[in-house]
Design a protein around this motif. Structure first.
Motif, PDB file in Angstrom:
ATOM      1  N   MET A   1      22.659  -2.880  33.885  1.00 34.94           N
ATOM      2  CA  MET A   1      23.876  -2.275  33.369  1.00 34.94           C
ATOM      3  C   MET A   1      24.535  -3.269  32.409  1.00 34.94           C
ATOM      4  O   MET A   1      24.938  -4.350  32.801  1.00 34.94           O
ATOM      5  CB  MET A   1      24.820  -1.966  34.549  1.00 34.94           C
ATOM      6  N   GLU A   2      24.607  -2.906  31.140  1.00 32.71           N
ATOM      7  CA  GLU A   2      25.152  -3.797  30.129  1.00 32.71           C
ATOM      8  C   GLU A   2      26.650  -3.646  29.954  1.00 32.71           C
ATOM      9  O   GLU A   2      27.336  -4.615  29.672  1.00 32.71           O
ATOM     10  CB  GLU A   2      24.457  -3.541  28.788  1.00 32.71           C
ATOM     11  N   LYS A  42      36.495   2.522  26.053  1.00 33.34           N
ATOM     12  CA  LYS A  42      36.009   1.217  25.592  1.00 33.34           C
ATOM     13  C   LYS A  42      35.119   0.583  26.650  1.00 33.34           C
ATOM     14  O   LYS A  42      35.435   0.591  27.843  1.00 33.34           O
ATOM     15  CB  LYS A  42      37.209   0.308  25.293  1.00 33.34           C
ATOM     16  N   ALA A  43      34.014   0.032  26.230  1.00 33.19           N
ATOM     17  CA  ALA A  43      33.080  -0.611  27.148  1.00 33.19           C
ATOM     18  C   ALA A  43      33.529  -2.041  27.426  1.00 33.19           C
ATOM     19  O   ALA A  43      33.901  -2.772  26.514  1.00 33.19           O
ATOM     20  CB  ALA A  43      31.684  -0.601  26.559  1.00 33.19           C
ATOM     21  N   VAL A  44      33.495  -2.408  28.683  1.00 35.87           N
ATOM     22  CA  VAL A  44      33.832  -3.766  29.080  1.00 35.87           C
ATOM     23  C   VAL A  44      32.534  -4.476  29.462  1.00 35.87           C
ATOM     24  O   VAL A  44      31.611  -3.861  29.996  1.00 35.87           O
ATOM     25  CB  VAL A  44      34.874  -3.769  30.236  1.00 35.87           C
ATOM     26  N   GLN A  45      32.467  -5.775  29.156  1.00 39.20           N
ATOM     27  CA  GLN A  45      31.258  -6.545  29.419  1.00 39.20           C
ATOM     28  C   GLN A  45      31.627  -7.830  30.153  1.00 39.20           C
ATOM     29  O   GLN A  45      32.753  -8.316  30.027  1.00 39.20           O
ATOM     30  CB  GLN A  45      30.554  -6.864  28.104  1.00 39.20           C
ATOM     31  N   PRO A  46      30.710  -8.385  30.916  1.00 42.60           N
ATOM     32  CA  PRO A  46      31.001  -9.638  31.624  1.00 42.60           C
ATOM     33  C   PRO A  46      31.441 -10.735  30.654  1.00 42.60           C
ATOM     34  O   PRO A  46      30.921 -10.860  29.548  1.00 42.60           O
ATOM     35  CB  PRO A  46      29.665  -9.994  32.278  1.00 42.60           C
ATOM     36  N   GLY A  47      32.419 -11.507  31.067  1.00 33.43           N
ATOM     37  CA  GLY A  47      32.934 -12.599  30.250  1.00 33.43           C
ATOM     38  C   GLY A  47      34.194 -12.240  29.481  1.00 33.43           C
ATOM     39  O   GLY A  47      34.886 -13.123  28.988  1.00 33.43           O
ATOM     40  N   GLN A  48      34.506 -10.952  29.362  1.00 35.80           N
ATOM     41  CA  GLN A  48      35.698 -10.550  28.632  1.00 35.80           C
ATOM     42  C   GLN A  48      36.942 -10.765  29.500  1.00 35.80           C
ATOM     43  O   GLN A  48      36.888 -10.699  30.722  1.00 35.80           O
ATOM     44  CB  GLN A  48      35.623  -9.079  28.219  1.00 35.80           C
ATOM     45  N   VAL A  61      42.533 -11.298  34.164  1.00 38.22           N
ATOM     46  CA  VAL A  61      41.275 -11.490  34.878  1.00 38.22           C
ATOM     47  C   VAL A  61      40.118 -11.608  33.902  1.00 38.22           C
ATOM     48  O   VAL A  61      40.172 -11.104  32.782  1.00 38.22           O
ATOM     49  CB  VAL A  61      41.004 -10.333  35.871  1.00 38.22           C
ATOM     50  N   ILE A  62      39.087 -12.288  34.361  1.00 39.79           N
ATOM     51  CA  ILE A  62      37.850 -12.417  33.595  1.00 39.79           C
ATOM     52  C   ILE A  62      36.814 -11.561  34.300  1.00 39.79           C
ATOM     53  O   ILE A  62      36.618 -11.672  35.515  1.00 39.79           O
ATOM     54  CB  ILE A  62      37.394 -13.881  33.530  1.00 39.79           C
ATOM     55  N   VAL A  63      36.172 -10.681  33.562  1.00 36.46           N
ATOM     56  CA  VAL A  63      35.166  -9.776  34.126  1.00 36.46           C
ATOM     57  C   VAL A  63      33.941 -10.600  34.501  1.00 36.46           C
ATOM     58  O   VAL A  63      33.370 -11.304  33.666  1.00 36.46           O
ATOM     59  CB  VAL A  63      34.789  -8.670  33.105  1.00 36.46           C
ATOM     60  N   ARG A  64      33.538 -10.539  35.761  1.00 38.42           N
ATOM     61  CA  ARG A  64      32.374 -11.279  36.239  1.00 38.42           C
ATOM     62  C   ARG A  64      31.159 -10.375  36.455  1.00 38.42           C
ATOM     63  O   ARG A  64      30.031 -10.783  36.247  1.00 38.42           O
ATOM     64  CB  ARG A  64      32.694 -12.002  37.559  1.00 38.42           C
ATOM     65  N   ASP A  65      31.409  -9.153  36.915  1.00 40.16           N
ATOM     66  CA  ASP A  65      30.316  -8.234  37.203  1.00 40.16           C
ATOM     67  C   ASP A  65      30.773  -6.825  36.854  1.00 40.16           C
ATOM     68  O   ASP A  65      31.974  -6.580  36.713  1.00 40.16           O
ATOM     69  CB  ASP A  65      29.931  -8.310  38.678  1.00 40.16           C
ATOM     70  N   LEU A  66      29.830  -5.909  36.713  1.00 41.48           N
ATOM     71  CA  LEU A  66      30.152  -4.540  36.334  1.00 41.48           C
ATOM     72  C   LEU A  66      29.810  -3.578  37.459  1.00 41.48           C
ATOM     73  O   LEU A  66      28.838  -3.779  38.178  1.00 41.48           O
ATOM     74  CB  LEU A  66      29.363  -4.144  35.082  1.00 41.48           C
ATOM     75  N   ALA A  73      36.579  -3.251  49.363  1.00 45.21           N
ATOM     76  CA  ALA A  73      37.468  -4.202  48.702  1.00 45.21           C
ATOM     77  C   ALA A  73      36.781  -5.560  48.504  1.00 45.21           C
ATOM     78  O   ALA A  73      36.998  -6.219  47.486  1.00 45.21           O
ATOM     79  CB  ALA A  73      38.755  -4.363  49.504  1.00 45.21           C
ATOM     80  N   LYS A  74      35.974  -5.981  49.453  1.00 42.93           N
ATOM     81  CA  LYS A  74      35.264  -7.266  49.329  1.00 42.93           C
ATOM     82  C   LYS A  74      34.340  -7.256  48.116  1.00 42.93           C
ATOM     83  O   LYS A  74      34.232  -8.251  47.403  1.00 42.93           O
ATOM     84  CB  LYS A  74      34.450  -7.556  50.602  1.00 42.93           C
ATOM     85  N   VAL A  75      33.683  -6.146  47.875  1.00 41.18           N
ATOM     86  CA  VAL A  75      32.789  -6.023  46.719  1.00 41.18           C
ATOM     87  C   VAL A  75      33.615  -5.965  45.438  1.00 41.18           C
ATOM     88  O   VAL A  75      33.256  -6.569  44.425  1.00 41.18           O
ATOM     89  CB  VAL A  75      31.885  -4.779  46.856  1.00 41.18           C
ATOM     90  N   ALA A  76      34.725  -5.250  45.476  1.00 40.44           N
ATOM     91  CA  ALA A  76      35.584  -5.115  44.294  1.00 40.44           C
ATOM     92  C   ALA A  76      36.122  -6.470  43.848  1.00 40.44           C
ATOM     93  O   ALA A  76      36.274  -6.722  42.650  1.00 40.44           O
ATOM     94  CB  ALA A  76      36.731  -4.158  44.586  1.00 40.44           C
ATOM     95  N   GLN A  77      36.412  -7.354  44.781  1.00 37.93           N
ATOM     96  CA  GLN A  77      36.938  -8.675  44.440  1.00 37.93           C
ATOM     97  C   GLN A  77      35.907  -9.549  43.739  1.00 37.93           C
ATOM     98  O   GLN A  77      36.266 -10.513  43.068  1.00 37.93           O
ATOM     99  CB  GLN A  77      37.461  -9.375  45.684  1.00 37.93           C
ATOM    100  N   THR A  78      34.636  -9.219  43.874  1.00 34.90           N
ATOM    101  CA  THR A  78      33.596 -10.004  43.197  1.00 34.90           C
ATOM    102  C   THR A  78      33.397  -9.566  41.743  1.00 34.90           C
ATOM    103  O   THR A  78      32.689 -10.233  41.007  1.00 34.90           O
ATOM    104  CB  THR A  78      32.239  -9.882  43.936  1.00 34.90           C
ATOM    105  N   LEU A  79      34.026  -8.460  41.349  1.00 40.58           N
ATOM    106  CA  LEU A  79      33.858  -7.957  39.987  1.00 40.58           C
ATOM    107  C   LEU A  79      34.662  -8.747  38.964  1.00 40.58           C
ATOM    108  O   LEU A  79      34.399  -8.648  37.773  1.00 40.58           O
ATOM    109  CB  LEU A  79      34.259  -6.484  39.910  1.00 40.58           C
ATOM    110  N   TYR A  80      35.652  -9.505  39.426  1.00 44.55           N
ATOM    111  CA  TYR A  80      36.520 -10.229  38.500  1.00 44.55           C
ATOM    112  C   TYR A  80      36.960 -11.553  39.107  1.00 44.55           C
ATOM    113  O   TYR A  80      36.813 -11.794  40.309  1.00 44.55           O
ATOM    114  CB  TYR A  80      37.755  -9.392  38.148  1.00 44.55           C
ATOM    115  N   GLU A  81      37.501 -12.399  38.240  1.00 44.84           N
ATOM    116  CA  GLU A  81      38.087 -13.672  38.671  1.00 44.84           C
ATOM    117  C   GLU A  81      39.435 -13.795  37.969  1.00 44.84           C
ATOM    118  O   GLU A  81      39.518 -13.736  36.741  1.00 44.84           O
ATOM    119  CB  GLU A  81      37.174 -14.826  38.264  1.00 44.84           C
ATOM    120  N   GLU A  82      40.484 -13.926  38.755  1.00 45.80           N
ATOM    121  CA  GLU A  82      41.819 -14.047  38.169  1.00 45.80           C
ATOM    122  C   GLU A  82      42.038 -15.492  37.714  1.00 45.80           C
ATOM    123  O   GLU A  82      41.666 -16.434  38.417  1.00 45.80           O
ATOM    124  CB  GLU A  82      42.894 -13.648  39.181  1.00 45.80           C
ATOM    125  N   THR A  83      42.630 -15.650  36.541  1.00 46.20           N
ATOM    126  CA  THR A  83      42.850 -16.992  36.006  1.00 46.20           C
ATOM    127  C   THR A  83      43.909 -17.725  36.834  1.00 46.20           C
ATOM    128  O   THR A  83      44.823 -17.098  37.368  1.00 46.20           O
ATOM    129  CB  THR A  83      43.298 -16.939  34.539  1.00 46.20           C
TER     130      THR A  83
END
Length: 128
Positions: A1-2, A42-48, A61-66, A73-83
């Protein structure tokens, strides 16, 4: 998934309860990708970097996974990293709101029937 639609990703990451709420927030200018306004498709990609405003809360937040599917909720928290700056700012704002509430004077008693009528009369006379 891109890539994944931003409204779907926000829903999957549990920032919003429904995709419709996510779409409304995006259309209202409450969500930005890399500093610019976006559209729900709009498409979001990891690193944005995604900036989200919900009421008085601001998340950066920085997108880590899609993911386009909402999971636990535990899985949802792995999708991003808050600055760290975002976390510090949110905690400071929360503390300020707590202090403001504590400083507000609480009434010492419940209004009596006469006082309630006086309040209602005052509001009616001054708001019309």
């Amino acid at each position: 998934m891109e890539s994944v639609r931003i409204d779907s990703w926000l829903w999957a990451a549990r920032f919003f309860k429904t995709r419709t709420l996510a779409k409304t927030a995006i259309e209202g200018g409450k969500v930005h990708i890399d500093g610019s306004r976006t559209k729900p498709s709009k498409a979001v990609q990891p690193g944005q970097t995604v900036t989200i405003t919900k009421g008085t809360e601001h998340f950066e937040v920085i997108v880590r996974d899609l993911s386009s599917k909402r999971g636990p909720a535990k899985v949802a928290q792995t999708l991003y990293e808050e600055t760290p700056e975002s976390v510090a700012k949110r905690e400071m704002n929360s503390e300020q709101r707590k202090l403001a509430r504590a400083a507000a004077a609480a009434p010492d008693h419940k209004p009596s029937k006469k006082e309630r009528r006086d309040i209602q009369r005052f509001r009616r006379d001054n708001l019309e």
